[in-house]
Design an enzyme around this catalytic site. Sequence first.
Site, PDB file in Angstrom:
ATOM      1  N   LEU A 111      10.971  16.393   5.554  1.00  0.00           N
ATOM      2  CA  LEU A 111       9.688  16.298   4.840  1.00  0.00           C
ATOM      3  C   LEU A 111       8.594  16.097   5.876  1.00  0.00           C
ATOM      4  O   LEU A 111       8.702  15.235   6.740  1.00  0.00           O
ATOM      5  CB  LEU A 111       9.700  15.100   3.878  1.00  0.00           C
ATOM      6  CG  LEU A 111       8.375  14.818   3.158  1.00  0.00           C
ATOM      7  CD1 LEU A 111       8.117  15.840   2.051  1.00  0.00           C
ATOM      8  CD2 LEU A 111       8.347  13.412   2.558  1.00  0.00           C
ATOM      9  N   ASP A 164      -5.161   6.982  -6.233  1.00  0.00           N
ATOM     10  CA  ASP A 164      -6.331   6.225  -6.705  1.00  0.00           C
ATOM     11  C   ASP A 164      -5.952   5.245  -7.822  1.00  0.00           C
ATOM     12  O   ASP A 164      -4.997   5.486  -8.572  1.00  0.00           O
ATOM     13  CB  ASP A 164      -7.394   7.214  -7.207  1.00  0.00           C
ATOM     14  CG  ASP A 164      -8.773   6.577  -7.273  1.00  0.00           C
ATOM     15  OD1 ASP A 164      -8.959   5.477  -6.729  1.00  0.00           O
ATOM     16  OD2 ASP A 164      -9.675   7.197  -7.884  1.00  0.00           O
ATOM     17  N   HIS A 201      -3.689  -2.727  -3.334  1.00  0.00           N
ATOM     18  CA  HIS A 201      -3.376  -1.846  -2.196  1.00  0.00           C
ATOM     19  C   HIS A 201      -1.949  -2.083  -1.710  1.00  0.00           C
ATOM     20  O   HIS A 201      -1.246  -1.146  -1.326  1.00  0.00           O
ATOM     21  CB  HIS A 201      -4.369  -2.071  -1.056  1.00  0.00           C
ATOM     22  CG  HIS A 201      -5.766  -1.649  -1.410  1.00  0.00           C
ATOM     23  ND1 HIS A 201      -6.036  -0.441  -2.020  1.00  0.00           N
ATOM     24  CD2 HIS A 201      -6.965  -2.266  -1.266  1.00  0.00           C
ATOM     25  CE1 HIS A 201      -7.346  -0.344  -2.223  1.00  0.00           C
ATOM     26  NE2 HIS A 201      -7.931  -1.444  -1.781  1.00  0.00           N
TER      27      HIS A 201
END
Length: 244
Positions: free
Chosen positions: A134, A23, A40
């Site tokens: 991962l 955020d 973004h």
Amino acid sequence: MTTEPTITGLPEHIPAHVAIIMDGNGRWAKARGLPRLAGHKAGTENLRRIIKGCVKFGIKYLTIYAFSTENWGRPEDEVSGLMNIIREVIEKELVELHKEGVQLRHIGHLDKLDPILQKKVMDAVELTRNNQRLILNIAFNYGGRDEILCAVKQIVEEKIPVDQITPELFGSYMFTKDCPDPDLIIRTSGELRTSNFLIWQSAYSEWYFPTTYWPDFDEEELRKAIIAYSERDRRFGKVSSKQD
Ligand code: IPE
Ligand code: IPE
Ligand code: MG
């Protein structure tokens, strides 16, 4: 990302599963006099660094909140910009992520997305399905309430007997069914709320709220989060196992 894990300076207790509410992109951009989409973009660049950090620190599962079911309510140009960014990320990063042994998974619903983007996501999931270094869950068009409602609907449809509905069974209907619950959830930018993220799975997660905006949350900040996690006493409703 080719470096082998060097866990120098890191504690013994590394969380197996880290989840991040990425955020603060908009505020990061605003502070620089830039459009929100520039925030973004910067946030997406940062994701590459954090994935690298997770691999280096030996984290096994990373779940990132990239677009919520509520984010459709943003201005149209921001929504379409975010869709383009995810498409670009897949196009540009997939080969490298695959080479590094990252397994991509998607949580949420794909059906509202452009069919071309849906296919790109499904192809990326398929290509990386055997990678084990991962596991990267991308929460895109994801909402925790939506996930719980989907589970309830499926359980009802399958006519599962009531006495068989346990937390374990319910968890097996979640989008994250093959992952352990998150040990550590990080929300950047100083906001102190879940915003509909992993609300079933986070029952006993440790939360960490740095004030840094997501594009500036670097490997050093990740290290600090892991150290803070390692100092928590996770009791799960029981009494402390640590000596007084
Ligand atoms: C998070 O950054 C990214 C998404 C929700 C897609 P924001 O866009 O929410 O940034 P702020 O909260 O407005 O600063
Ligand atoms: C949560 O952030 C969603 C993502 C980071 C993808 P928001 O910025 O959308 O959440 P609110 O609106 O501040 O609660
Ligand atoms: Mg926000």
